[in-house]
Scaffold this motif. Sequence first.
Motif, PDB file in Angstrom:
ATOM      1  N   SER A  21      16.975 -26.113 -48.421  1.00 58.68           N
ATOM      2  CA  SER A  21      17.276 -27.479 -48.826  1.00 58.68           C
ATOM      3  C   SER A  21      18.309 -28.093 -47.899  1.00 58.68           C
ATOM      4  O   SER A  21      19.227 -27.406 -47.436  1.00 58.68           O
ATOM      5  CB  SER A  21      17.820 -27.508 -50.258  1.00 58.68           C
ATOM      6  OG  SER A  21      16.870 -27.023 -51.173  1.00 58.68           O
ATOM      7  N   ALA A  23      20.633 -31.345 -48.296  1.00 59.52           N
ATOM      8  CA  ALA A  23      21.019 -32.391 -49.244  1.00 59.52           C
ATOM      9  C   ALA A  23      22.058 -33.324 -48.635  1.00 59.52           C
ATOM     10  O   ALA A  23      22.925 -32.897 -47.869  1.00 59.52           O
ATOM     11  CB  ALA A  23      21.586 -31.750 -50.504  1.00 59.52           C
ATOM     12  N   THR A  77      17.087 -35.334 -50.629  1.00 62.58           N
ATOM     13  CA  THR A  77      17.010 -33.956 -50.136  1.00 62.58           C
ATOM     14  C   THR A  77      15.733 -33.763 -49.326  1.00 62.58           C
ATOM     15  O   THR A  77      14.680 -34.310 -49.676  1.00 62.58           O
ATOM     16  CB  THR A  77      17.034 -32.971 -51.311  1.00 62.58           C
ATOM     17  OG1 THR A  77      18.248 -33.162 -52.057  1.00 62.58           O
ATOM     18  CG2 THR A  77      16.981 -31.528 -50.816  1.00 62.58           C
TER      19      THR A  77
END
Length: 119
Positions: A21, A23, A77
């Motif tokens: 991920s 973000a 994200t």
Amino acid sequence: QVHLVESGGGLVQPGGSLKLSCADSGNILSLYAVGWFRQAPGNQRDWVASITSLGRTNYVDSVKGRFTISRDYAKNTVYLEMTKLRPEDTAVYYCNAWSGSYPKTFDSWGQGTQVTVSS
């Protein structure tokens, strides 16, 4: 200005999967193209995949068919889903963002997230 934090790395066996991920705490990532990059020990940092602000994707040949980059606009994200992992995918993975043309250099990088593929 975007503030990116990478997460999701770990140790996985060959053939396994991980989902990384990227973000943005600034909540403006939807306006930017985002790329994933990786750097193995002793090597330069290389581009892996990217996604435009409109969702168009591109991949380095070595990960095509195994990695998928996607983005969740509501969560600010960008993800990198990695399957069929190989030992040569072992590296620190970074994300970065840009608007307009692809930059010649990036001003800064985050801490990255370590991916280790090993039995």
